[in-house]
Design an enzyme around this catalytic site. Structure first.
Site, PDB file in Angstrom:
ATOM      1  N   GLY A 184       1.093  -1.276  -0.454  1.00 51.72           N
ATOM      2  CA  GLY A 184       0.237  -0.008  -0.069  1.00 51.72           C
ATOM      3  C   GLY A 184       1.077   1.205   0.528  1.00 51.72           C
ATOM      4  O   GLY A 184       1.776   1.655   0.362  1.00 51.72           O
ATOM      5  N   HIS A 195      14.641   4.058   0.109  1.00 54.80           N
ATOM      6  CA  HIS A 195      14.786   3.119   0.671  1.00 54.80           C
ATOM      7  C   HIS A 195      16.771   3.127   0.321  1.00 54.80           C
ATOM      8  O   HIS A 195      17.027   3.188  -0.945  1.00 54.80           O
ATOM      9  CB  HIS A 195      15.319   1.326   0.094  1.00 54.80           C
ATOM     10  CG  HIS A 195      13.473   1.740   0.653  1.00 54.80           C
ATOM     11  ND1 HIS A 195      13.090   1.724   2.440  1.00 54.80           N
ATOM     12  CD2 HIS A 195      12.480   1.206  -0.172  1.00 54.80           C
ATOM     13  CE1 HIS A 195      11.624   1.378   2.147  1.00 54.80           C
ATOM     14  NE2 HIS A 195      11.927   0.830   1.225  1.00 54.80           N
ATOM     15  N   GLY A 237       4.323   1.140   5.157  1.00 55.42           N
ATOM     16  CA  GLY A 237       3.933   0.146   3.927  1.00 55.42           C
ATOM     17  C   GLY A 237       3.300  -1.642   4.082  1.00 55.42           C
ATOM     18  O   GLY A 237       4.628  -1.633   4.341  1.00 55.42           O
ATOM     19  N   GLY A 248       7.507  -3.213   5.229  1.00 53.30           N
ATOM     20  CA  GLY A 248       7.360  -2.801   6.559  1.00 53.30           C
ATOM     21  C   GLY A 248       7.053  -1.010   6.642  1.00 53.30           C
ATOM     22  O   GLY A 248       6.744  -0.452   6.014  1.00 53.30           O
ATOM     23  N   ILE A 249       8.547  -0.933   7.655  1.00 50.39           N
ATOM     24  CA  ILE A 249       8.811  -0.263   8.096  1.00 50.39           C
ATOM     25  C   ILE A 249      10.685   0.572   7.900  1.00 50.39           C
ATOM     26  O   ILE A 249      10.999  -0.643   8.102  1.00 50.39           O
ATOM     27  CB  ILE A 249       8.794   0.431   9.667  1.00 50.39           C
ATOM     28  CG1 ILE A 249       8.302   1.804   9.521  1.00 50.39           C
ATOM     29  CG2 ILE A 249       8.647  -0.099   9.885  1.00 50.39           C
ATOM     30  CD1 ILE A 249       7.544   2.072  11.373  1.00 50.39           C
ATOM     31  N   CYS A 284       6.123  10.042  -0.058  1.00 44.30           N
ATOM     32  CA  CYS A 284       4.565   8.913   0.317  1.00 44.30           C
ATOM     33  C   CYS A 284       3.656   9.788   0.017  1.00 44.30           C
ATOM     34  O   CYS A 284       2.275   9.877   0.282  1.00 44.30           O
ATOM     35  CB  CYS A 284       4.699   8.265   1.962  1.00 44.30           C
ATOM     36  SG  CYS A 284       5.846   8.036   2.804  1.00 44.30           S
TER      37      CYS A 284
END
Length: 200
Positions: free
Chosen positions: A67, A73, A136, A147-148, A165
């Site tokens: 999502g 990253h 997400g 994950g985060i 985001c």
């Protein structure tokens, strides 16, 4: 819950392993936390809009199945993937997201950094409104993956190439601004301890 330290990995190979693991896994006995750092990459979630990609330069942009919108990253960022049976734990996705945010806020409090969540925009934010952690998830067969990502000690400039985001003008923060001698391994370890205590 098994905790896996994966070190530095390219994004796509870990994403594929998460998908494979989630397809084949059983119930709570197979719950795992994966702790990883990724080489530079932008990931665009299922709700992602092209207008939020501004100038990504030579860094690859990968369309993925979580999502949310686009994020970045890179090395110096603590990424945590909770691969958990929400069904076995009898917990809904909203409560699960809150649990991940609460764990991250508690982690930052341990470093004397005030932080909060926002009802209108998942993630964790420091006192001045900048975002320090992005999240997400995807739920398949009642199990979570993705994950985060917590900004620890990294080059934040690639975030300028996107609306993080999907939030235009959102500025990013990182833990090293508040705790100069911080490293990803310490953050991974502390987050895993705090989350494990909450998940039991």
């Amino acid at each position: 819950m098994l905790i896996q330290q994966l070190g530095r990995q390219d994004y796509v190979s870990v994403w594929q392993k998460m998908q494979d693991f989630t397809r084949q896994r059983g119930g709570a006995e197979d719950d795992q936390l994966w702790l990883v750092e990724h080489y530079p990459v932008y990931t665009q979630g299922q709700a992602g809009k092209a207008e939020h990609i501004l100038n990504t330069g030579n860094i690859p942009v990968i369309q993925i199945d979580r999502g949310g919108q686009i994020t970045y990253h890179g090395l110096g960022q603590a990424v945590i993937y909770p691969l958990l049976s929400l069904k076995a734990a009898n917990i809904g996705i909203r409560r699960f997201v809150s649990l991940v945010e609460e764990t991250t806020i508690a982690l930052l409090q341990d470093y004397a950094v005030a932080a909060h969540a926002r009802a209108d925009a998942p993630g964790v934010y420091v006192a001045d409104g900048r975002k320090i952690a992005s999240l997400g998830f995807k739920v398949s067969r009642g199990c979570s993956y993705h994950g985060i990502a917590i900004n620890v000690a990294m080059d934040l400039s690639p975030f300028l190439g996107i609306n993080p985001c999907g939030l235009s003008g959102m500025k990013m923060a990182q833990l090293s601004e508040f705790v100069p001698e911080i490293d990803v391994d310490s953050v991974h370890k502390k987050w895993a301890e705090l989350f494990s205590a909450r998940w039991r």
